[in-house]
Design an enzyme around this catalytic site. Structure first.
Site, PDB file in Angstrom:
ATOM      1  N   ILE A 142       2.448  -1.581   4.334  1.00 18.68           N
ATOM      2  CA  ILE A 142       2.073  -0.230   4.198  1.00 18.68           C
ATOM      3  C   ILE A 142       3.390   0.603   4.023  1.00 18.68           C
ATOM      4  O   ILE A 142       4.439   0.328   5.291  1.00 18.68           O
ATOM      5  CB  ILE A 142       1.269   0.405   4.977  1.00 18.68           C
ATOM      6  CG1 ILE A 142      -0.257  -0.419   5.121  1.00 18.68           C
ATOM      7  CG2 ILE A 142       1.134   1.893   5.162  1.00 18.68           C
ATOM      8  CD1 ILE A 142      -1.166   0.225   6.237  1.00 18.68           C
ATOM      9  N   CYS A 143       3.486   1.397   3.113  1.00 22.18           N
ATOM     10  CA  CYS A 143       4.736   2.165   2.913  1.00 22.18           C
ATOM     11  C   CYS A 143       4.867   3.198   4.252  1.00 22.18           C
ATOM     12  O   CYS A 143       4.037   4.016   4.446  1.00 22.18           O
ATOM     13  CB  CYS A 143       4.940   3.158   1.760  1.00 22.18           C
ATOM     14  SG  CYS A 143       6.305   4.225   1.728  1.00 22.18           S
ATOM     15  N   ILE A 144       5.951   3.219   4.923  1.00 21.24           N
ATOM     16  CA  ILE A 144       6.219   3.653   6.447  1.00 21.24           C
ATOM     17  C   ILE A 144       6.249   5.244   6.151  1.00 21.24           C
ATOM     18  O   ILE A 144       5.423   5.973   6.779  1.00 21.24           O
ATOM     19  CB  ILE A 144       7.265   3.045   7.026  1.00 21.24           C
ATOM     20  CG1 ILE A 144       7.283   3.619   8.542  1.00 21.24           C
ATOM     21  CG2 ILE A 144       8.700   3.540   6.361  1.00 21.24           C
ATOM     22  CD1 ILE A 144       8.315   2.811   9.439  1.00 21.24           C
ATOM     23  N   PHE A 185       0.596  -1.116  -0.073  1.00 21.39           N
ATOM     24  CA  PHE A 185      -0.106   0.137  -0.051  1.00 21.39           C
ATOM     25  C   PHE A 185       0.862   1.270  -0.025  1.00 21.39           C
ATOM     26  O   PHE A 185       1.598   1.425   0.884  1.00 21.39           O
ATOM     27  CB  PHE A 185      -0.832  -0.118   1.290  1.00 21.39           C
ATOM     28  CG  PHE A 185      -1.929  -1.032   1.080  1.00 21.39           C
ATOM     29  CD1 PHE A 185      -1.312  -2.477   1.923  1.00 21.39           C
ATOM     30  CD2 PHE A 185      -3.145  -1.258   0.998  1.00 21.39           C
ATOM     31  CE1 PHE A 185      -2.231  -3.442   2.010  1.00 21.39           C
ATOM     32  CE2 PHE A 185      -3.876  -2.252   0.981  1.00 21.39           C
ATOM     33  CZ  PHE A 185      -3.598  -3.211   1.467  1.00 21.39           C
ATOM     34  N   ALA A 196       2.570   6.476   5.126  1.00 23.90           N
ATOM     35  CA  ALA A 196       1.770   6.290   6.210  1.00 23.90           C
ATOM     36  C   ALA A 196       2.181   7.413   7.338  1.00 23.90           C
ATOM     37  O   ALA A 196       1.077   8.215   7.558  1.00 23.90           O
ATOM     38  CB  ALA A 196       1.920   5.117   6.570  1.00 23.90           C
TER      39      ALA A 196
END
Lengths: 101, 130
Positions: B77-79, B39, B82
Protein backbone atom coordinates in the site's frame (compact mmCIF):
# COMPACT_ATOMS: atom_id res chain seq x y z
CA UNK A 1 3.09 -4.05 -30.51
CA UNK A 2 -0.61 -4.51 -29.89
CA UNK A 3 -2.29 -2.81 -26.98
CA UNK A 4 -5.29 -4.01 -25.00
CA UNK A 5 -7.39 -0.99 -24.07
CA UNK A 6 -9.45 -1.59 -20.93
CA UNK A 7 -12.37 0.81 -20.48
CA UNK A 8 -14.52 0.78 -17.32
CA UNK A 9 -16.69 3.91 -17.59
CA UNK A 10 -20.26 3.93 -18.89
CA UNK A 11 -21.39 5.67 -22.10
CA UNK A 12 -22.76 8.36 -19.78
CA UNK A 13 -19.16 9.55 -19.62
CA UNK A 14 -18.31 9.50 -23.35
CA UNK A 15 -15.07 11.45 -22.96
CA UNK A 16 -13.32 8.37 -21.53
CA UNK A 17 -14.02 6.23 -24.60
CA UNK A 18 -13.24 9.22 -26.79
CA UNK A 19 -9.79 9.52 -25.22
CA UNK A 20 -9.23 5.78 -25.57
CA UNK A 21 -10.08 5.85 -29.29
CA UNK A 22 -7.84 8.87 -29.86
CA UNK A 23 -4.90 6.91 -28.49
CA UNK A 24 -5.69 3.58 -30.20
CA UNK A 25 -3.61 2.19 -33.03
CA UNK A 26 -4.52 -0.12 -35.86
CA UNK A 27 -5.03 -3.71 -34.71
CA UNK A 28 -5.42 -2.88 -31.01
CA UNK A 29 -8.19 -4.49 -28.96
CA UNK A 30 -10.83 -2.99 -26.70
CA UNK A 31 -12.13 -4.70 -23.55
CA UNK A 32 -15.32 -3.37 -21.97
CA UNK A 33 -15.51 -3.95 -18.21
CA UNK A 34 -17.65 -2.69 -15.31
CA UNK A 35 -20.00 0.11 -16.45
CA UNK A 36 -18.38 0.22 -19.89
CA UNK A 37 -20.27 -3.04 -20.50
CA UNK A 38 -23.19 -0.81 -21.57
CA UNK A 39 -21.18 0.16 -24.68
CA UNK A 40 -21.90 -3.38 -25.91
CA UNK A 41 -25.58 -2.55 -26.50
CA UNK A 42 -26.24 -2.27 -30.26
CA UNK A 43 -27.60 1.28 -30.09
CA UNK A 44 -24.53 2.46 -28.18
CA UNK A 45 -21.72 0.65 -29.96
CA UNK A 46 -23.14 1.72 -33.34
CA UNK A 47 -22.12 5.30 -32.52
CA UNK A 48 -18.43 4.34 -32.56
CA UNK A 49 -18.30 1.34 -34.92
CA UNK A 50 -17.08 3.37 -37.90
CA UNK A 51 -14.03 4.52 -35.93
CA UNK A 52 -13.44 1.05 -34.48
CA UNK A 53 -13.72 -0.53 -37.93
CA UNK A 54 -11.31 2.01 -39.44
CA UNK A 55 -8.72 1.00 -36.84
CA UNK A 56 -9.61 -2.70 -37.15
CA UNK A 57 -10.15 -2.87 -33.40
CA UNK A 58 -11.61 -6.07 -31.98
CA UNK A 59 -14.11 -5.56 -29.18
CA UNK A 60 -14.52 -7.80 -26.15
CA UNK A 61 -16.83 -7.47 -23.15
CA UNK A 62 -16.46 -9.07 -19.73
CA UNK A 63 -19.21 -11.64 -19.22
CA UNK A 64 -19.60 -11.16 -15.45
CA UNK A 65 -20.20 -7.42 -15.90
CA UNK A 66 -22.71 -7.98 -18.74
CA UNK A 67 -24.62 -10.51 -16.63
CA UNK A 68 -24.58 -8.24 -13.55
CA UNK A 69 -26.27 -5.56 -15.67
CA UNK A 70 -28.73 -7.95 -17.31
CA UNK A 71 -27.54 -7.20 -20.84
CA UNK A 72 -25.58 -10.35 -21.76
CA UNK A 73 -28.29 -11.44 -24.22
CA UNK A 74 -28.78 -8.00 -25.74
CA UNK A 75 -25.32 -7.11 -26.99
CA UNK A 76 -24.20 -6.40 -30.55
CA UNK A 77 -23.14 -9.48 -32.54
CA UNK A 78 -19.68 -8.14 -33.35
CA UNK A 79 -18.66 -8.13 -29.68
CA UNK A 80 -16.97 -11.18 -28.26
CA UNK A 81 -17.84 -12.17 -24.70
CA UNK A 82 -14.96 -13.21 -22.42
CA UNK A 83 -14.91 -14.37 -18.80
CA UNK A 84 -12.10 -13.52 -16.35
CA UNK A 85 -9.93 -16.28 -17.80
CA UNK A 86 -10.51 -14.76 -21.23
CA UNK A 87 -9.50 -11.39 -19.76
CA UNK A 88 -6.24 -12.96 -18.54
CA UNK A 89 -5.72 -14.55 -21.96
CA UNK A 90 -6.12 -11.13 -23.64
CA UNK A 91 -3.42 -9.67 -21.42
CA UNK A 92 -1.04 -12.45 -22.51
CA UNK A 93 -1.70 -12.03 -26.24
CA UNK A 94 -1.24 -8.23 -26.11
CA UNK A 95 2.15 -7.04 -24.96
CA UNK A 96 0.76 -3.86 -23.38
CA UNK A 97 -2.43 -2.73 -21.73
CA UNK A 98 -3.88 0.72 -21.15
CA UNK A 99 -6.67 1.34 -18.67
CA UNK A 100 -9.06 4.23 -19.29
CA UNK A 101 -11.12 5.41 -16.31
CA UNK B 1 4.00 -14.88 -16.84
CA UNK B 2 4.81 -12.47 -14.05
CA UNK B 3 2.04 -9.96 -13.30
CA UNK B 4 1.67 -6.91 -11.14
CA UNK B 5 -1.59 -5.09 -10.49
CA UNK B 6 -2.25 -1.47 -9.63
CA UNK B 7 -5.57 -0.78 -7.89
CA UNK B 8 -6.83 2.80 -7.61
CA UNK B 9 -10.48 2.63 -6.56
CA UNK B 10 -11.93 2.52 -3.05
CA UNK B 11 -13.39 -0.85 -2.05
CA UNK B 12 -17.22 -0.93 -1.93
CA UNK B 13 -17.51 2.55 -3.56
CA UNK B 14 -16.09 1.42 -6.90
CA UNK B 15 -15.88 -1.95 -8.63
CA UNK B 16 -12.10 -1.55 -9.00
CA UNK B 17 -11.09 -3.88 -6.17
CA UNK B 18 -13.57 -6.67 -6.91
CA UNK B 19 -12.57 -6.67 -10.58
CA UNK B 20 -8.91 -6.87 -9.55
CA UNK B 21 -9.65 -9.68 -7.06
CA UNK B 22 -11.44 -11.75 -9.71
CA UNK B 23 -8.62 -11.07 -12.17
CA UNK B 24 -6.01 -12.14 -9.61
CA UNK B 25 -7.87 -15.41 -8.95
CA UNK B 26 -8.08 -16.11 -12.71
CA UNK B 27 -4.35 -15.38 -13.05
CA UNK B 28 -3.43 -17.85 -10.32
CA UNK B 29 -5.86 -20.45 -11.67
CA UNK B 30 -4.09 -20.24 -15.03
CA UNK B 31 -0.64 -20.76 -13.57
CA UNK B 32 0.58 -17.18 -13.71
CA UNK B 33 2.58 -15.54 -10.96
CA UNK B 34 1.55 -12.36 -9.16
CA UNK B 35 4.68 -10.38 -8.32
CA UNK B 36 2.93 -7.57 -6.48
CA UNK B 37 -0.42 -5.85 -5.97
CA UNK B 38 0.04 -2.14 -5.43
CA UNK B 39 -2.77 -0.19 -3.74
CA UNK B 40 -2.78 3.48 -4.57
CA UNK B 41 -5.15 6.46 -4.10
CA UNK B 42 -8.48 5.45 -2.46
CA UNK B 43 -7.59 1.75 -2.83
CA UNK B 44 -5.51 2.12 0.36
CA UNK B 45 -8.73 1.47 2.30
CA UNK B 46 -8.32 -2.20 1.31
CA UNK B 47 -5.70 -2.40 4.06
CA UNK B 48 -7.91 -1.46 6.99
CA UNK B 49 -8.20 -4.24 9.54
CA UNK B 50 -11.31 -2.54 10.92
CA UNK B 51 -13.62 -2.87 7.94
CA UNK B 52 -16.55 -5.20 8.60
CA UNK B 53 -19.00 -5.52 5.71
CA UNK B 54 -22.46 -7.10 6.30
CA UNK B 55 -22.45 -10.92 6.21
CA UNK B 56 -24.19 -11.14 2.84
CA UNK B 57 -21.60 -8.95 1.13
CA UNK B 58 -18.14 -9.83 -0.12
CA UNK B 59 -15.55 -9.38 2.63
CA UNK B 60 -12.83 -7.87 0.46
CA UNK B 61 -10.22 -7.63 3.19
CA UNK B 62 -10.61 -11.35 4.01
CA UNK B 63 -10.35 -12.21 0.31
CA UNK B 64 -6.93 -10.52 0.13
CA UNK B 65 -5.91 -12.27 3.35
CA UNK B 66 -6.77 -15.65 1.83
CA UNK B 67 -4.75 -14.89 -1.31
CA UNK B 68 -1.85 -13.74 0.84
CA UNK B 69 -1.92 -16.94 2.92
CA UNK B 70 -2.39 -19.33 0.02
CA UNK B 71 -0.10 -17.76 -2.58
CA UNK B 72 2.14 -15.41 -0.58
CA UNK B 73 1.25 -12.44 -2.79
CA UNK B 74 3.05 -9.20 -2.01
CA UNK B 75 0.35 -6.68 -1.04
CA UNK B 76 1.84 -3.19 -0.91
CA UNK B 77 0.00 0.00 0.00
CA UNK B 78 1.33 3.43 -0.92
CA UNK B 79 2.42 4.93 2.39
CA UNK B 80 1.71 8.58 1.54
CA UNK B 81 -1.75 7.81 0.15
CA UNK B 82 -2.50 5.61 3.18
CA UNK B 83 -1.36 7.86 6.01
CA UNK B 84 -3.36 10.83 4.77
CA UNK B 85 -6.48 8.64 4.58
CA UNK B 86 -6.02 7.20 8.08
CA UNK B 87 -4.59 3.79 7.22
CA UNK B 88 -1.61 3.42 9.55
CA UNK B 89 0.75 0.68 10.66
CA UNK B 90 2.37 0.73 14.11
CA UNK B 91 5.41 2.72 12.95
CA UNK B 92 3.31 5.43 11.34
CA UNK B 93 0.98 5.59 14.35
CA UNK B 94 4.01 6.19 16.59
CA UNK B 95 5.60 8.69 14.22
CA UNK B 96 2.39 10.73 13.97
CA UNK B 97 1.52 10.29 17.67
CA UNK B 98 -1.73 8.44 17.02
CA UNK B 99 -3.24 6.19 19.71
CA UNK B 100 -3.81 3.21 17.42
CA UNK B 101 -3.01 1.68 14.08
CA UNK B 102 -5.32 -0.23 11.76
CA UNK B 103 -3.27 -1.82 8.96
CA UNK B 104 -4.08 -5.48 8.43
CA UNK B 105 -0.96 -7.65 8.79
CA UNK B 106 -1.49 -9.05 5.27
CA UNK B 107 -0.41 -5.69 3.85
CA UNK B 108 2.62 -3.47 4.14
CA UNK B 109 3.07 0.26 3.72
CA UNK B 110 5.80 1.32 1.34
CA UNK B 111 6.72 3.91 -1.25
CA UNK B 112 6.23 4.40 -4.97
CA UNK B 113 9.62 2.78 -5.50
CA UNK B 114 7.79 -0.53 -5.02
CA UNK B 115 5.60 0.32 -8.00
CA UNK B 116 8.66 1.12 -10.12
CA UNK B 117 10.24 -2.14 -8.99
CA UNK B 118 7.03 -4.01 -9.90
CA UNK B 119 7.00 -2.60 -13.44
CA UNK B 120 10.65 -3.62 -13.80
CA UNK B 121 10.13 -7.20 -12.64
CA UNK B 122 6.77 -8.00 -14.25
CA UNK B 123 5.91 -9.05 -17.79
CA UNK B 124 2.57 -7.28 -17.45
CA UNK B 125 1.25 -4.50 -15.23
CA UNK B 126 -2.53 -4.15 -15.26
CA UNK B 127 -4.21 -1.06 -13.82
CA UNK B 128 -7.68 -1.18 -12.29
CA UNK B 129 -9.03 2.37 -12.35
CA UNK B 130 -11.57 3.81 -9.92
Amino acid sequence: MKTLHIVNKSPEKPSIMERCLNFSSKGDSLLLIEDAAYFALPSTISKITSRLDALQIKIYALEEDLVARGINKKIHGSIQIVNYEGFVELTTTHNKSSSWY
Amino acid sequence: MNYSLVILGAPYSTQSTTTALNFTKALLKNGHNVYRVFFYHDAVHNGSELSRPPQDELDISTEWKKLKNEHDIDLVICIAAAVKRGVLDNNEALRHEKKSSNLSNSFELSGLGQLVDATEHSDRVITFGP
